[in-house]
Scaffold this motif. Structure first.
Motif, PDB file in Angstrom:
ATOM      1  N   VAL A  13      54.054  -2.496  63.045  1.00 38.81           N
ATOM      2  CA  VAL A  13      55.258  -1.852  62.502  1.00 38.81           C
ATOM      3  C   VAL A  13      54.890  -0.454  62.030  1.00 38.81           C
ATOM      4  N   GLN A  14      55.808   0.442  62.177  1.00 42.27           N
ATOM      5  CA  GLN A  14      55.615   1.785  61.644  1.00 42.27           C
ATOM      6  C   GLN A  14      55.825   1.750  60.137  1.00 42.27           C
ATOM      7  N   GLU A  15      55.054   2.532  59.458  1.00 41.82           N
ATOM      8  CA  GLU A  15      55.209   2.655  58.016  1.00 41.82           C
ATOM      9  C   GLU A  15      56.661   3.008  57.688  1.00 41.82           C
ATOM     10  N   ALA A  16      57.189   2.340  56.663  1.00 38.38           N
ATOM     11  CA  ALA A  16      58.566   2.530  56.166  1.00 38.38           C
ATOM     12  C   ALA A  16      59.614   1.785  57.001  1.00 38.38           C
ATOM     13  N   GLU A  17      59.206   1.197  58.120  1.00 36.56           N
ATOM     14  CA  GLU A  17      60.148   0.435  58.934  1.00 36.56           C
ATOM     15  C   GLU A  17      60.158  -1.030  58.495  1.00 36.56           C
ATOM     16  N   THR A  18      61.012  -1.801  59.178  1.00 37.90           N
ATOM     17  CA  THR A  18      61.175  -3.225  58.867  1.00 37.90           C
ATOM     18  C   THR A  18      60.602  -4.077  59.993  1.00 37.90           C
ATOM     19  N   VAL A  19      59.968  -5.168  59.622  1.00 35.21           N
ATOM     20  CA  VAL A  19      59.392  -6.082  60.610  1.00 35.21           C
ATOM     21  C   VAL A  19      59.726  -7.512  60.211  1.00 35.21           C
ATOM     22  N   ARG A  63      60.393  -6.366  48.428  1.00 34.77           N
ATOM     23  CA  ARG A  63      60.603  -5.949  49.816  1.00 34.77           C
ATOM     24  C   ARG A  63      60.514  -7.112  50.812  1.00 34.77           C
ATOM     25  N   PHE A  64      60.208  -8.282  50.309  1.00 35.57           N
ATOM     26  CA  PHE A  64      60.019  -9.447  51.168  1.00 35.57           C
ATOM     27  C   PHE A  64      61.218 -10.392  51.042  1.00 35.57           C
ATOM     28  N   SER A  65      61.723 -10.832  52.170  1.00 36.25           N
ATOM     29  CA  SER A  65      62.809 -11.796  52.159  1.00 36.25           C
ATOM     30  C   SER A  65      62.625 -12.746  53.333  1.00 36.25           C
ATOM     31  N   LYS A  78      60.893 -11.295  56.522  1.00 35.60           N
ATOM     32  CA  LYS A  78      61.243  -9.903  56.764  1.00 35.60           C
ATOM     33  C   LYS A  78      60.580  -9.027  55.720  1.00 35.60           C
ATOM     34  N   ILE A  79      59.858  -8.024  56.207  1.00 31.14           N
ATOM     35  CA  ILE A  79      59.224  -7.056  55.320  1.00 31.14           C
ATOM     36  C   ILE A  79      59.943  -5.723  55.509  1.00 31.14           C
ATOM     37  N   SER A  80      60.551  -5.252  54.463  1.00 32.36           N
ATOM     38  CA  SER A  80      61.286  -3.987  54.507  1.00 32.36           C
ATOM     39  C   SER A  80      60.424  -2.858  53.965  1.00 32.36           C
ATOM     40  N   ASP A  81      60.707  -1.629  54.445  1.00 32.96           N
ATOM     41  CA  ASP A  81      59.971  -0.464  53.953  1.00 32.96           C
ATOM     42  C   ASP A  81      58.466  -0.733  53.990  1.00 32.96           C
ATOM     43  N   SER A  82      57.946  -1.079  55.150  1.00 32.39           N
ATOM     44  CA  SER A  82      56.556  -1.490  55.295  1.00 32.39           C
ATOM     45  C   SER A  82      55.594  -0.431  54.754  1.00 32.39           C
ATOM     46  N   GLN A  83      54.583  -0.912  54.092  1.00 32.51           N
ATOM     47  CA  GLN A  83      53.560  -0.045  53.514  1.00 32.51           C
ATOM     48  C   GLN A  83      52.195  -0.368  54.114  1.00 32.51           C
ATOM     49  N   LEU A  84      51.280   0.578  54.015  1.00 36.13           N
ATOM     50  CA  LEU A  84      49.949   0.379  54.580  1.00 36.13           C
ATOM     51  C   LEU A  84      49.279  -0.859  53.995  1.00 36.13           C
ATOM     52  N   GLY A  85      49.557  -1.124  52.737  1.00 38.80           N
ATOM     53  CA  GLY A  85      48.968  -2.286  52.073  1.00 38.80           C
ATOM     54  C   GLY A  85      49.518  -3.610  52.551  1.00 38.80           C
TER      55      GLY A  85
END
Lengths: 115, 113
Positions: A13-19, A63-65, A78-85
């Motif tokens: 996933v790209q950083e800040a995107e949703t996966v 950010r997790f649902s 679902k992970i929203s606003d994905s971060q490097l961590g």
């Protein structure tokens, strides 16, 4: 024994995107718990989110649902606003509320976060 | 801070040698578990304990032994009968048997040399 299936060995996933990570399970029981655990490179398992099967409302933690579909025996994360961590292995797990003698884990999904 | 402590983090075993992995928790949890993690296979249950002085075999108990003499402690011994012991071992606990989430220690990486 219950079976937990994660059909996506790897996701990115790209950083800040949703996966969304997928999980299905096989059970004949009606009362159980479902979990998502995160295992970063340190390898310690960290609880991300938990869902009780009797609850119709999907669990959320910042950010997790989850999308819990009991009839379909599906439990996606679902992970929203994905971060490097967020980069880690993610494991789906099942626990019976009746026997409860163990947690059954899927084989995991490796998530890469692209800067 | 409450948590689960596993030691050592890395352990090397010679062929034919028994080794013991330590697991201690101060969460006041009744249930404790040992899981083995191999690449691509998720976590598999070795042993679990619902209460002091009681424990049950999991799916892959052969070649392993445990004890539960204290609520806080659940050590795992990997015996010479375990033919392929190289793996990552995770100890976990939950507040009760049938309830609660699993909380994990940091793990022990065991390697046969």
């Amino acid at each position: 024994a219950q079976t937990v299936t994660q059909s996506q060995p790897e996701m990115s996933v790209q950083e800040a995107e949703t996966v969304t990570l997928s999980c299905t399970y096989d059970t004949s029981e009606s009362d159980y718990y479902l979990f998502w655990y995160k295992q970063p490179p340190s390898r310690q398992m960290i609880l991300v989110i938990r869902q009780e099967a009797y609850k119709q409302q999907n669990a959320t933690e910042n950010r997790f649902s989850v999308n819990f579909q009991k009839a379909a025996k599906s439990f996606s994360l679902k992970i929203s606003d994905s971060q490097l961590g967020d980069a880690a292995m993610y494991f789906c797990a099942y626990r019976s509320a009746n026997t409860g003698n163990q947690f059954y884990f899927g084989t995991g999904t490796s998530l890469t976060v692209i800067p | 801070d409450g948590g689960i402590t596993q030691s050592p983090k890395y352990l090397f075993r010679k062929e034919g040698q028994n080794v013991t992995l330590s697991c201690e928790q101060n969460l006041n949890h009744d249930a404790m578990y040992w899981y083995r993690q191999d690449p691509g296979q998720g976590l598999r249950l070795i042993y679990y304990s619902q209460i002091v002085n009681d424990f049950q075999k999991g799916d892959i108990a052969e070649g392993y032994s445990v004890s539960r003499e204290k609520k806080e402690s659940f050590p795992l011994t990997v015996t010479s009968a375990q033919k392929n012991p190289t793996a990552f071992y995770l100890c976990a606990s939950s507040i009760g048997f049938r309830t609660g989430s699993a909380f994990f220690g940091q793990g022990t990486r065991l390697t046969v040399v």
